[in-house]
Each structure stands twice: as structure tokens, then as C-alpha cells.
Scaffold this active site. Structure first.
Site, PDB file in Angstrom:
ATOM      1  CG  HIS A   1     -57.252  60.573 120.256  1.00  0.00           C
ATOM      2  ND1 HIS A   1     -56.858  59.293 120.578  1.00  0.00           N
ATOM      3  CD2 HIS A   1     -58.141  60.437 119.243  1.00  0.00           C
ATOM      4  CE1 HIS A   1     -57.480  58.429 119.796  1.00  0.00           C
ATOM      5  NE2 HIS A   1     -58.267  59.093 118.977  1.00  0.00           N
TER       6      HIS A   1
ATOM      7  CD  GLU B   1     -54.386  59.673 123.143  1.00  0.00           C
ATOM      8  OE1 GLU B   1     -55.248  60.446 123.603  1.00  0.00           O
ATOM      9  OE2 GLU B   1     -54.662  58.795 122.293  1.00  0.00           O
TER      10      GLU B   1
ATOM     11  CB  CYS C   1     -60.510  56.971 120.411  1.00  0.00           C
ATOM     12  SG  CYS C   1     -61.020  57.004 118.686  1.00  0.00           S
TER      13      CYS C   1
END
Lengths: 229, 80
Positions: free
Chosen positions: A203, A205, A86
Site C-alpha cells: 500500500h 498510499e 491490494c
């Protein structure tokens, strides 16, 4: 796997990535403040998501000039893998480690939702645990994720196989209908030529366990752990 | 010595904000308005006394930070 996470003022996914790295690799990453001048010796350097320096001037532009970035750039050029997620992707293009630019989303809106992505190749340190041609679900949360490159640079990226992820439908069909932000060729993430630096807007994660709504991000970190085992 | 730098998106690069402004102007009844482009303007003061040297320095600033030359053009205006 020894990893370092670079923290800028207004990074806000640094803890998420730290949790993901610790959960999957078993060791805590070093958190490195942007004002430092050297990154500890690491298998992986991560530039996390957020709004570094308030997105002043251009997203990622200020962070790219931070003292720590000189060392990140030199280590990346010497072969240390770097993952930018990002805002981290924006920092990587602003610092010149990845080609192109990330512009304001086509519809000028901040987009926060889950998207589907085609994993374009599964022979890199970041994707080796994914199946060939796999479609995964990752969330996006950005205002400036509209990938742009000049026609010649775009052709070069495509010819070199530098596209890492493309926005797609759930069944893997790539079309403008599933392009959330206007990115050229539905590009959601790209590699450098050497496939050692990856930048992506979504994302991984944030989806690392069923409790978070999915675990499609786990394989990226398992890929890295396996690569550095 | 002062410099005024105008940064705009290159021709051919879609400018969604410019497009939105264009639609809004049309909504207000301003007819015949086309090709609206939004940019930014940066002003700075320089200690330099030599205009040529100062302009060269501002150009370097634009290349290194003030503009992203992948997508943006810049114009420098030196103001006494």
C-alpha cells in the site's frame, strides 16, 4: 492530475487513496460507485484496497464483474492508466487486465506489516521519481497476495520487464527469507505489457507522511502527477 | 435441472489449506494420508430442459466466473 477512485461494497482503502491523491496532486479524485456504468474522463483510475464483496468466491472475482468494470477495462485498453492496490490488484487479475492470479498466502495467515520492495524499473509513469534500483518500504495487509502464474506466463512477464516490485530485504537482496506470502519470484506488483496498468499488493498510499511512519509512497503519486503535468 | 460444480486447484499449484488439513489429519493419528486438496462445491438450478444446452451454459459460467482457470480446474456434474 484528474483521477477517479472506484468504490465497491467493502472497499476500505478508498478514503486513504483519496487523501493521498488530494494531498499530492492538489485535486480531489472523483469517487465512482461500482454500480455506475462509466468513469469520468481521468488521467488515472484507481481500484483501491479492501475486501470487495466480502471476498466471496475469490478475492476480486465479484468486483471484476461489477457494471463499472466494463468501462474501466475499455478505458484501460484504450490507454488510460489504472492503478490497483491490494484488493485492486486482485480485481485487475480477475478482470484479465493483468496476467496471473493471487492465491491464499503460503502460510495461510493474514499478513499486516511493513515490507521492503525493490523498484524494478524507474522508467514508468508510476515510478519515474524513484531512483534506479531503489528499495522502498510499503506496508502490506492481505490474506490473498501469493502471486501465481503458469511457467510460460511467468517467463513472459519477466522477459517483458513487467515486474514492478519485488519483496526484498532492507538492503535490496531478493530471497525467499523476505518473501512474505510465497509469491513466485518474490513478485509484489506487475505491469501490463504497455506499462499503463499497475497492480501491487503493498500500500503506497498508507505511507505518505512521517506521521504515518514513513513517506516512501509519496514518490509514486509524485511520479504520476509529473507524468500528467 | 440441477448442476453440481466442483472447483479445485490445478495439480502443481500449491494448496496451503490442503497442506494444513493434511498436517492436522496426521496430528490426529490418521496415517498414510497424502495429497489433500481443498476445493469448493457450487450447486445451482437451471430452467433449461435440454441437458446438453444446460451443460454448455454451466461450462460458460465456470469459464467466466465460477472458476479462475489460471489456477483452478472445474468438473461439472448434471443432476436430474
Amino acid at each position: 492530475m484528474r483521477s477517479s477512485v472506484i468504490v465497491f461494497p467493502a472497499s476500505n482503502c478508498d478514503r486513504d487513496i483519496a487523501v493521498a491523491l488530494e494531498q499530492i496532486s492538489g485535486s480531489k479524485p472523483d469517487m465512482v460507485w461500482h454500480g455506475e456504468t462509466s468513469v469520468p474522463s481521468s488521467d488515472l483510475i484507481v481500484i483501491p484496497g479492501g475486501f470487495s464483496f466480502g471476498d466471496y468466491l475469490r478475492s476480486g472475482a465479484m468486483a471484476a464483474q461489477s457494471p463499472i468494470m466494463k468501462d474501466v477495462i475499455s478505458k484501460a485498453k484504450a490507454g488510460t492508466p489504472v492503478l490497483g492496490i491490494c484488493n485492486g490488484f486482485q480485481v485487475l487479475v480477475e478482470s484479465g487486465l493483468l496476467p496471473g492470479a493471487l492465491m491464499r498466502n503460503r502460510d495461510i495467515k493474514f499478513i499486516c506489516k511493513d515490507v521492503f520492495l525493490n523498484v524494478e524499473r524507474n522508467d514508468t509513469i508510476f515510478t519515474r521519481k524513484y531512483a534506479a534500483g531503489e528499495t522502498v518500504k510499503y506496508p502490506v495487509a492481505h490474506h490473498d497476495g501469493n502471486y501465481f502464474a503458469s511457467p510460460d506466463v511467468l517467463a513472459e512477464i519477466e522477459d517483458n520487464g513487467q515486474v514492478a516490485f519485488r519483496y526484498a530485504s532492507e538492503d535490496g537482496e531478493v530471497s525467499e527469507a523476505d518473501n512474505p506470502n510465497g509469491s513466485l519470484n518474490n513478485i509484489a506488483g506487475i505491469y501490463n505489457k504497455e506499462l499503463s496498468v499497475l497492480g501491487l499488493m503493498p500500500h503506497p498510499e498508507r505511507l505518505i507522511s512521517a506521521e504515518l511512519g514513513g513517506s516512501d509512497g509519496v514518490l509514486m503519486f509524485e511520479s504520476l502527477v509529473e507524468a500528467f503535468a | 435441472m440441477k448442476a453440481r460444480i466442483t472447483v479445485t486447484l490445478k495439480n502443481g499449484v500449491l494448496d496451503p489449506q490442503g497442506k494444513a488439513i493434511e498436517h492436522a489429519l496426521s496430528g490426529l493419528g490418521f496415517e498414510g494420508v497424502d495429497e489433500v486438496r481443498q476445493g469448493k462445491m457450487i450447486e445451482l438450478s437451471l430452467a433449461d430442459t435440454d441437458k446438453t444446452v444446460a451443460e454448455a451454459r454451466v461450462k460458460e459460467m465456470c469459464e467466466k466466473l465460477l472458476a479462475n482457470t489460471v489456477i483452478e480446474n472445474y468438473a461439472i456434474e448434471m443432476v436430474e
